[in-house]
Design a protein around this motif. Structure first.
Motif, PDB file in Angstrom:
ATOM      1  N   LEU A  31      31.113  37.922  32.272  1.00  0.00           N
ATOM      2  CA  LEU A  31      30.943  37.022  33.405  1.00  0.00           C
ATOM      3  C   LEU A  31      29.856  35.992  33.119  1.00  0.00           C
ATOM      4  O   LEU A  31      30.004  34.803  33.416  1.00  0.00           O
ATOM      5  N   LEU A  58      38.730  34.657  32.275  1.00  0.00           N
ATOM      6  CA  LEU A  58      38.185  33.932  33.417  1.00  0.00           C
ATOM      7  C   LEU A  58      38.325  32.429  33.224  1.00  0.00           C
ATOM      8  O   LEU A  58      38.778  31.703  34.121  1.00  0.00           O
ATOM      9  N   ALA A 114      33.361  35.418  41.184  1.00  0.00           N
ATOM     10  CA  ALA A 114      34.249  36.555  40.940  1.00  0.00           C
ATOM     11  C   ALA A 114      33.928  37.664  41.931  1.00  0.00           C
ATOM     12  O   ALA A 114      32.769  37.956  42.189  1.00  0.00           O
ATOM     13  N   VAL A 116      38.220  34.199  41.557  1.00  0.00           N
ATOM     14  CA  VAL A 116      39.001  35.160  40.789  1.00  0.00           C
ATOM     15  C   VAL A 116      38.587  36.566  41.207  1.00  0.00           C
ATOM     16  O   VAL A 116      37.432  36.812  41.569  1.00  0.00           O
TER      17      VAL A 116
END
Length: 410
Positions: free
Chosen positions: A265, A366, A244, A301
């Motif tokens: 995350l 995510l 990310a 992402v």
């Protein structure tokens, strides 16, 4: 003789400053002489990281936000009123700008600084001023008082702003998804938001990421329409932990939000390159990174607030994006437009006192985006599209800077 451009970039958002430095370098490469000025010491430091020495016009004007980028409307209204009506604020800046304009063929007002909005409607200066703004920013400004004051007053304010914008020499309206140059009316141009060109080889991107995790996935090659008939082809495999690229502008300062984002995350087993001036010094974060776009172009992402710049990077480089939505009218409109256009994205919302919910939103978003097999475009394809956008801006700005017949004074 080289075209002389004075570029005023408001420092309320880093997207304005990023656009200023991109265009300043591109215009300089095309033979123009560009002088950039801004509105805060932090903005000046940001631009210095890109090799731009931008003096501060004054520090009195600024849009106000809280620590999670919710716009403070009353405080902003008070700040703008003091700036406009106190004799040693906007009148002083107008006098200073008048002196600077003598050595400029055109003056760019990036994102509606009140002094240049005012000067842009007056005969002595209007022939030099070009307003640059996001389509959603204009709508938010014109609708600033809708639902907050009596209807006729809100309408009057909207019409005055529209009149001020229309009086200037030219207008350049941008949007992350505009397909190409459009001229819907005389001296009004619509362009796709400019984007930084990622370096073809960026060593250290993977090693700069922090966190641990395992991510596997096999996608199918799909095309993403990025406007003007161009399509960025997505890569077809991912054999690494999900990566990310996170950017939060300096209005984000609440440590609880940063911690919750990092927890989300980690729950998704993702690594991350996190950049945010408001979190400088926090473990896992860096305050600035002039090469953040290189990480974004190679990520799986992007995570950011829904500003025009972040959405443009996601679109040009074919990346899914998680949008951190707050009470910011312009960005709320951008997020709605992303949904209407079918951009691959998810929206997460911070609610005070519930970091666990935010972490869960981030982790689920995510996983959902990765499960959709949206693995990112090739860097070269995205860079070519980014260069095309920059070239279009350079051509338009040099065109509007060509001499015009005037009867007023400079």
């Amino acid at each position: 003789m080289a075209t002389r451009i004075l570029y005023l970039a408001t420092a309320d958002a880093r997207g304005h400053l990023m656009r200023a430095q991109l265009l300043a370098h591109a215009l300089t490469a095309a033979g123009a002489r560009v002088r950039v000025i801004t509105t805060s010491d932090e903005g000046r430091r940001f631009l210095a990281g890109f090799g731009i020495d931008a003096p501060v016009l004054s520090r009195h004007y600024a849009v106000q936000f809280d620590a999670v980028q919710n716009m403070l409307r009353r405080e902003t209204d008070q700040n703008v009123a003091r700036y406009v009506f106190f004799p040693h604020r906007m009148p002083r800046d107008i006098k200073h700008l008048h002196g600077l304009m003598r050595d400029a063929d055109v003056v760019v007002n990036d994102s509606f600084h009140p002094a240049l909005l005012t000067m842009g409607m007056l005969p002595g200066w209007r022939h030099k001023i070009v307003h640059v703004y996001g389509a959603s920013l204009r709508a938010a400004l014109e609708g600033n008082f809708q639902g907050r004051v009596t209807g006729w007053m809100a309408t009057l304010f909207s019409r005055i702003i529209a009149w001020q914008i229309a009086c200037a020499r030219a207008r350049i309206e941008h949007d992350f998804a505009y397909p190409a140059i459009e001229t819907p009316s005389r001296e009004t141009y619509r362009l796709p938001t400019p984007v930084a060109v990622a370096n073809p080889v960026r060593t250290g991107c993977a090693s700069d990421l922090v966190g641990v995790g395992v991510g596997v996935g096999v996608g199918v090659g799909v095309g993403v329409d990025v406007g003007g008939g161009a399509r960025a082809t997505r890569s077809t495999t991912r054999d690494h932990a999900p990566r990310a690229a996170v950017y939060l502008n300096p209005h984000f300062r609440d440590p609880a939000l940063a911690a919750a984002l990092q927890a989300g995350l980690a729950a998704a087993d993702a690594t991350a390159h996190c950049v945010g001036e408001g979190y400088e010094g926090r473990p896992g974060w860096t305050g600035r990174d002039e090469h953040w776009v290189d990480h974004a172009a190679r990520s799986d992402v992007i995570i950011s607030a829904p500003g025009m710049a972040a959405l443009s990077i996601a679109l040009v480089y074919g990346k899914p994006i998680i949008l951190v939505l707050t009470d910011q009218p312009e960005q709320a409109a951008n997020a709605a437009r992303a949904t209407a256009l079918g951009l691959c994205h998810r929206v997460v919302v911070w609610r005070d006192g519930d970091p666990a919910s935010f972490s869960d939103q981030v982790a689920r978003s995510l996983r959902s985006l990765l499960d959709a097999k949206q693995d990112g475009s090739t860097v070269d394809a995205g860079s070519a599209l980014a260069k095309g956008r920059l070239d279009a801006w350079v051509n338009v700005l040099l065109s509007v800077a060509e001499p015009v017949e005037t009867s007023g004074t400079s």
